[in-house]
Every structure is written in C-alpha cells, then in structure tokens.
Enzyme design. Structure first.
Site, PDB file in Angstrom:
ATOM      1  N   SER A   1       3.496  -1.324   0.821  1.00  0.00           N
ATOM      2  CA  SER A   1       3.229  -0.678  -0.467  1.00  0.00           C
ATOM      3  C   SER A   1       3.825  -1.594  -1.537  1.00  0.00           C
ATOM      4  O   SER A   1       4.676  -2.435  -1.220  1.00  0.00           O
ATOM      5  CB  SER A   1       3.943   0.675  -0.508  1.00  0.00           C
TER       6      SER A   1
ATOM      7  N   TYR B   1      11.187   6.261   1.268  1.00  0.00           N
ATOM      8  CA  TYR B   1       9.854   5.636   1.375  1.00  0.00           C
ATOM      9  C   TYR B   1       9.970   4.148   1.067  1.00  0.00           C
ATOM     10  O   TYR B   1       9.457   3.312   1.814  1.00  0.00           O
ATOM     11  CB  TYR B   1       8.906   6.335   0.394  1.00  0.00           C
TER      12      TYR B   1
HETATM   13  P1  NAI Z   1      -3.438   9.691   3.748  1.00  0.00           P
HETATM   14  O1  NAI Z   1      -2.517  10.855   3.849  1.00  0.00           O
HETATM   15  O2  NAI Z   1      -4.761   9.908   3.124  1.00  0.00           O
HETATM   16  O3  NAI Z   1      -3.640   9.020   5.175  1.00  0.00           O
HETATM   17  C1  NAI Z   1      -2.564   8.811   6.030  1.00  0.00           C
HETATM   18  C2  NAI Z   1      -2.940   9.286   7.423  1.00  0.00           C
HETATM   19  O4  NAI Z   1      -1.846   9.035   8.295  1.00  0.00           O
HETATM   20  C3  NAI Z   1      -3.239  10.783   7.480  1.00  0.00           C
HETATM   21  O5  NAI Z   1      -4.514  11.041   8.042  1.00  0.00           O
HETATM   22  C4  NAI Z   1      -2.133  11.340   8.356  1.00  0.00           C
HETATM   23  O6  NAI Z   1      -2.550  12.424   9.173  1.00  0.00           O
HETATM   24  C5  NAI Z   1      -1.765  10.126   9.195  1.00  0.00           C
HETATM   25  N1  NAI Z   1      -0.429  10.249   9.754  1.00  0.00           N
HETATM   26  C6  NAI Z   1       0.688  10.752   9.191  1.00  0.00           C
HETATM   27  N2  NAI Z   1       1.687  10.778  10.073  1.00  0.00           N
HETATM   28  C7  NAI Z   1       1.203  10.256  11.225  1.00  0.00           C
HETATM   29  C8  NAI Z   1       1.765  10.032  12.500  1.00  0.00           C
HETATM   30  N3  NAI Z   1       3.040  10.350  12.780  1.00  0.00           N
HETATM   31  N4  NAI Z   1       0.981   9.478  13.451  1.00  0.00           N
HETATM   32  C9  NAI Z   1      -0.307   9.175  13.190  1.00  0.00           C
HETATM   33  N5  NAI Z   1      -0.903   9.402  12.011  1.00  0.00           N
HETATM   34  C10 NAI Z   1      -0.151   9.928  11.037  1.00  0.00           C
HETATM   35  O7  NAI Z   1      -2.601   8.595   2.958  1.00  0.00           O
HETATM   36  P2  NAI Z   1      -2.936   7.057   2.624  1.00  0.00           P
HETATM   37  O8  NAI Z   1      -2.617   6.894   1.209  1.00  0.00           O
HETATM   38  O9  NAI Z   1      -4.247   6.692   3.131  1.00  0.00           O
HETATM   39  O10 NAI Z   1      -1.794   6.325   3.459  1.00  0.00           O
HETATM   40  C11 NAI Z   1      -2.058   5.194   4.276  1.00  0.00           C
HETATM   41  C12 NAI Z   1      -0.969   4.171   4.076  1.00  0.00           C
HETATM   42  O11 NAI Z   1      -1.064   3.646   2.759  1.00  0.00           O
HETATM   43  C13 NAI Z   1       0.442   4.724   4.222  1.00  0.00           C
HETATM   44  O12 NAI Z   1       1.229   3.809   4.979  1.00  0.00           O
HETATM   45  C14 NAI Z   1       0.937   4.797   2.799  1.00  0.00           C
HETATM   46  O13 NAI Z   1       2.342   4.699   2.719  1.00  0.00           O
HETATM   47  C15 NAI Z   1       0.243   3.591   2.203  1.00  0.00           C
HETATM   48  N6  NAI Z   1       0.180   3.586   0.740  1.00  0.00           N
HETATM   49  C16 NAI Z   1      -0.579   4.510   0.069  1.00  0.00           C
HETATM   50  C17 NAI Z   1      -0.618   4.480  -1.315  1.00  0.00           C
HETATM   51  C18 NAI Z   1      -1.435   5.457  -2.111  1.00  0.00           C
HETATM   52  O14 NAI Z   1      -1.405   5.398  -3.341  1.00  0.00           O
HETATM   53  N7  NAI Z   1      -2.197   6.335  -1.495  1.00  0.00           N
HETATM   54  C19 NAI Z   1       0.146   3.480  -2.082  1.00  0.00           C
HETATM   55  C20 NAI Z   1       0.885   2.565  -1.269  1.00  0.00           C
HETATM   56  C21 NAI Z   1       0.890   2.612   0.093  1.00  0.00           C
END
Ligand code: NAI
Length: 300
Positions: free
Chosen positions: A143, A156
């Site tokens: 991130s 985080y």
């Molecule tokens: P999201 O919540 O839409 O997708 C994340 C997915 O990871 C979800 O489907 C969730 O069920 C799954 N997940 C959570 N815990 C889990 C576990 N223990 N085992 C397997 N799956 C698990 O969120 P997003 O934004 O797509 O997140 C993806 C990555 O992007 C993360 O690492 C987040 O930190 C990173 N990120 C997101 C940003 C944003 O603005 N959305 C900004 C910077 C980084």
C-alpha cells in the site's frame, strides 16, 4: 515476463476488489485463474463472472493465515490447472483506530492476514516455483501506507511496511531463479475494504467499527481507482518486471516529502562513499560464501 496465455495465476483475496480486478485482467490475457478467499459468498458471486464467459477459473475458500490450508490450496490448484507461475499475495484487511488504544487482537489479526498471509504464500509457492524451473512472477500487495505511519492506521501501516521490506529482499533472492517480484502499492481503490471487519475471526476482539465510520469509509473508497484500471497497470508492470507499482500520480509529492525527511537525517558529504560501498559488498559476499558453505556441508 511476456505472455500470460495458459499460465496459472493464484490470487488471494480474489473474491473482491483488487484481487478480483487482477483475476479478470489476467484471465482476459489468457491465464487460468484461481480465486482464493476466506469469504464463500464473495467467491460464489465472483466466480460467476468467469463461468458466464467460459473463462477457466477455479474458486478455493482459503484463510491465508492457515498454513496447512494454503498448502492444500496449492495442491488443489496443481490438480486443476497445473503449477502456479503467477502469484498474487493480495488478501488484506484494514480497521482504523487509535494506536495507543489497540489491543493485542488488533495487532494479531492485521499482522497475520496482511503480512502473515504474504509469508505463507511465499513459503508455500516459492519452493514449488523453483522446482518447476519455469519463469514466474510474484506480486505482493502492500500500500502507499507502506511508506508512512499514521496513528489511526498504525498496525495496517506496520503490516504493509513489513510486506514491502520482505518483498524487496525476495526480489533479490529470487532473481537468480528468473522469478520476478513486484510490490503493488495502491493509494485509494474502489473496493469493499470498508467491510473488512466482517472477516475478523470471532475469537478476536478489537477496534469497534461504527456504522458511521463504515459509511464514511465507503464514501472514501468509492472515489478510488477502478480495480480493473489498477490491474491493467499491474499487468504492464509484470511485463516490465517493475519492482514498484504505484500508478497514483497524486502520491509523488507525498513520497518525495517523505524521502526528503529521511535524507535530511543523514549528514551531508559522506567522506568515504566508496569505502562504505566496498564494506557493504564485502558483507554480502561473506554472507553468500558462508551460506554456500553451510549448504554444501548440509548436502554432503
Ligand atoms: P476487499 O475487501 O475488496 O478485498 C479483500 C479480500 O480479501 C476480500 O474478499 C476478503 O474476504 C479477503 N480476505 C480478508 N481476509 C482474508 C483471509 N484471512 N484469507 C483470505 N482472504 C481474505 O479489499 P481490497 O481493497 O481489494 O484489498 C486488497 C488488498 O489491497 C489488501 O491487501 C489491501 O490492504 C490493499 N490495499 C487496498 C487499498 C484500497 O484503497 N482499497 C489501498 C491500498 C492497499
């Protein structure tokens, strides 16, 4: 890496947001995609998109903190599609709260998913990648929070700093095997991350997430980049084997201010730049030689 046709991509957090965007884009480029996610409902919905298009995709319910389950998911992927040559360690969670009021549970949960999940992905898949001797690529999702600590997102940030450090080292370590490593550092992306708390295991307590906070975050993330657009940037970066993927021009100023602050802590005019570089080289050579010897001793 050029050409994704027929490659096997394993994507954690593939049921939603960034992960699902990656799955769609790499699927369109010809890859067989595996969506691995802890949320069954998200997986069931996500996999429809691929089935409707007749695109090869497979869903696995997986908690990335569960090492045995990660190994079983790797076995299942190999049975269904063959060995993984594209690995996206992407699953992540985020819950905000004042750092001085964090509980151990807050630390344990965010670190175990955001950092531990990446560790488990690497430990599981890297030996398999090395064994197949095929070109491969790993993208670890950090991130922009991997560059600056903020008190309401302290844990985080710490987890993402850790992902960044490990990934830089891993890139070095895997270069001789022709396995590339990239670090994805998104800023704001339009995903479901505001609902992270839904995946917090029942036995862990931690920060309360009020309805007001959730709604405010939903509004914030809705203004973010489309995950498909982000994934297209990732595809181009994998093709070029970029170390960092930060397709957010608005971050340039923040990062340059950050690095300026770091540089200001270093006295100017280091008198012995060459000596310092030579000492670093000697140390690296020493460690490599020593490890090489240790390996030989173990083998014999
Ligand atoms: P999201 O919540 O839409 O997708 C994340 C997915 O990871 C979800 O489907 C969730 O069920 C799954 N997940 C959570 N815990 C889990 C576990 N223990 N085992 C397997 N799956 C698990 O969120 P997003 O934004 O797509 O997140 C993806 C990555 O992007 C993360 O690492 C987040 O930190 C990173 N990120 C997101 C940003 C944003 O603005 N959305 C900004 C910077 C980084």
């Amino acid at each position: 890496m050029q050409g994704f046709g027929g490659r096997v991509a394993f994507i954690t957090g593939g049921g939603s947001g960034v992960g699902l965007g990656l799955a769609k884009v790499f699927s369109a480029a010809g890859a067989n995609v595996v969506l691995a996610d802890v949320r069954r409902d998200a997986l069931e919905q996500a996999i429809q998109w691929f089935h409707q298009r007749g695109a090869p995709a497979h869903a696995i319910q997986l908690d990335v903190t569960d090492r045995r389950a990660m190994a079983a998911a790797a076995d299942e992927t190999e049975r269904v599609f063959g060995p993984v040559t594209l690995l996206f360690n992407n699953a992540g969670v985020s819950v905000f709260g004042p750092l001085e009021r964090a509980s151990y549970d807050d630390h344990d949960w965010m670190m175990s998913v955001n950092y531990g999940g990446v560790v488990n992905g690497i430990q599981t898949f890297v030996p398999r990648m090395i064994a197949t001797r095929a070109r491969a690529h790993i993208v670890n999702t950090a991130s922009v929070a991997a560059f600056r600590g903020t008190s309401m997102a302290g844990i985080y940030c710490a987890s993402k700093f850790a992902v960044r450090g490990l990934s830089e080292a891993l890139r070095d370590a895997l270069a001789p095997y022709e396995i590339g490593v990239s670090i994805l550092c998104p800023a704001n992306v339009n995903t479901n991350i505001a609902h992270s708390v839904l995946t917090r295991p029942g036995h862990l307590g931690g920060y309360e997430v009020s309805q007001t906070m959730k709604e405010a975050l939903e509004i914030l993330y809705a203004k973010g980049m489309d995950p498909i657009v982000l994934a297209e940037h990732v595809k181009a970066a994998v093709e070029r084997n970029d170390l960092y993927i930060i397709p957010f021009p608005e971050e340039r100023q923040n990062l340059s201010r950050y690095f300026e602050r770091v540089l200001q802590a270093i006295p100017p005019d280091s008198s012995d730049l060459e000596g310092a570089a030579a000492r670093r080289r000697a140390m690296t050579d020493y460690i490599r030689t020593r490890d090489g010897l240790a390996l030989k001793q173990r083998e014999s």
